[in-house]
Design a protein around this motif. Sequence first.
Motif, PDB file in Angstrom:
ATOM      1  N   ARG A  84       0.814  -1.215   0.000  1.00  0.00           N
ATOM      2  CA  ARG A  84       0.000   0.000   0.000  1.00  0.00           C
ATOM      3  C   ARG A  84       0.850   1.268   0.000  1.00  0.00           C
ATOM      4  NH1 ARG A  84      -5.149   0.373   3.731  1.00  0.00           N
ATOM      5  NH2 ARG A  84      -3.752  -0.061   5.465  1.00  0.00           N
ATOM      6  N   TYR A  90      -0.259   6.454  -2.996  1.00  0.00           N
ATOM      7  CA  TYR A  90      -1.160   5.557  -2.285  1.00  0.00           C
ATOM      8  C   TYR A  90      -1.322   6.004  -0.838  1.00  0.00           C
ATOM      9  CZ  TYR A  90      -0.455   2.318  -6.222  1.00  0.00           C
ATOM     10  OH  TYR A  90      -0.404   1.744  -7.468  1.00  0.00           O
ATOM     11  N   LYS A  94      -4.854   7.733   1.268  1.00  0.00           N
ATOM     12  CA  LYS A  94      -5.456   7.218   2.502  1.00  0.00           C
ATOM     13  C   LYS A  94      -6.176   8.318   3.262  1.00  0.00           C
ATOM     14  CE  LYS A  94      -4.367   4.582   6.677  1.00  0.00           C
ATOM     15  NZ  LYS A  94      -3.294   3.870   7.425  1.00  0.00           N
ATOM     16  N   VAL A 112      -6.967   0.695  -7.246  1.00  0.00           N
ATOM     17  CA  VAL A 112      -5.967   0.654  -8.310  1.00  0.00           C
ATOM     18  C   VAL A 112      -6.149  -0.632  -9.112  1.00  0.00           C
ATOM     19  CG1 VAL A 112      -4.328   1.988  -6.934  1.00  0.00           C
ATOM     20  CG2 VAL A 112      -4.198  -0.509  -6.921  1.00  0.00           C
ATOM     21  N   VAL A 121      -7.368  -0.458  -2.143  1.00  0.00           N
ATOM     22  CA  VAL A 121      -6.166  -0.085  -1.399  1.00  0.00           C
ATOM     23  C   VAL A 121      -6.536   0.588  -0.079  1.00  0.00           C
ATOM     24  CG1 VAL A 121      -4.033   1.278  -1.452  1.00  0.00           C
ATOM     25  CG2 VAL A 121      -4.848   0.139  -3.523  1.00  0.00           C
ATOM     26  N   HIS A 122      -7.530   1.473  -0.116  1.00  0.00           N
ATOM     27  CA  HIS A 122      -8.023   2.137   1.093  1.00  0.00           C
ATOM     28  C   HIS A 122      -9.541   2.170   1.052  1.00  0.00           C
ATOM     29  CE1 HIS A 122      -3.984   3.397   2.028  1.00  0.00           C
ATOM     30  NE2 HIS A 122      -3.882   4.064   0.900  1.00  0.00           N
ATOM     31  N   GLY A 218      -4.997   6.195  -9.711  1.00  0.00           N
ATOM     32  CA  GLY A 218      -6.058   5.256  -9.338  1.00  0.00           C
ATOM     33  C   GLY A 218      -7.408   5.947  -9.368  1.00  0.00           C
TER      34      GLY A 218
END
Length: 256
Positions: A84, A90, A94, A112, A121-122, A218
């Motif tokens: 991450r 990235y 967050k 992503v 990812v988050h 992303g």
Amino acid sequence: MTTEQGDTEADSIGVSTTRKTFALLEALKETEGVTIADLTQRTDLPKSTVYRHLQTLTEVGYVIERDGRYYVGFRFVELGEQARSRRMGYTAAKRAVFELGQETDELAVFVVEEDNEAVYVHRYGSLSNTMIGQRRPLHSMASGKVILAEWDDESVHEYVRDVGLEALSPNTITDSDALFDELESIREQGYAVNDQELMDGLRGVAVPVYTPDGDFLGGLAAFGPTSRLTDAHVHDDLLTRLRDKAGEIKVTLAYS
């Protein structure tokens, strides 16, 4: 001296062993606290094989044993955090996801692409950590369609050919011509909407996130039940906030 045939046989054995290890880990991930008997049944592997693999995974700390039940260990968290944090963007995303969820009171995600799949990812919202790392078909969600819209036509054709357009709900796009029309609209308007294409009753909206150099990072999305995500809410509120957060990520990276 090892022969070429011997090398091939050894490689085959190694691949088989690795596949068994990951089959066990997938089974462990699905249920909290599993016995050897449960794993034997779930994986169709011999009990002795399951035991040997678990012993090795326990010794290196990736699996934990408590009273005869086995759990995925926190060593995987370390690996996940490394993935991450692989790109600075990235990490910047967050905070944006958290703030977006707080400000809108909706579920928020940063997604992503990896190996032709959308990867969470988050996420902000109920049980948020349970979805991190999970994968979904790109064509079935707003953030996934934002990703596809960044690709050229040849790459999208390859996706349709290699992955297919599986229907996850009655509204999922399953026709390639319809998908190309949708992607063209996304490129023109700068955002994508998921209208119950991943799941009945669920609607979402996503925007692309770029680095200061213009590289695509992303998809940033907010989603929730169709009863709340009306056209007015999507276009008059969520879309503005999504674009603001995407811009904040870009600024953060510019001054990092």
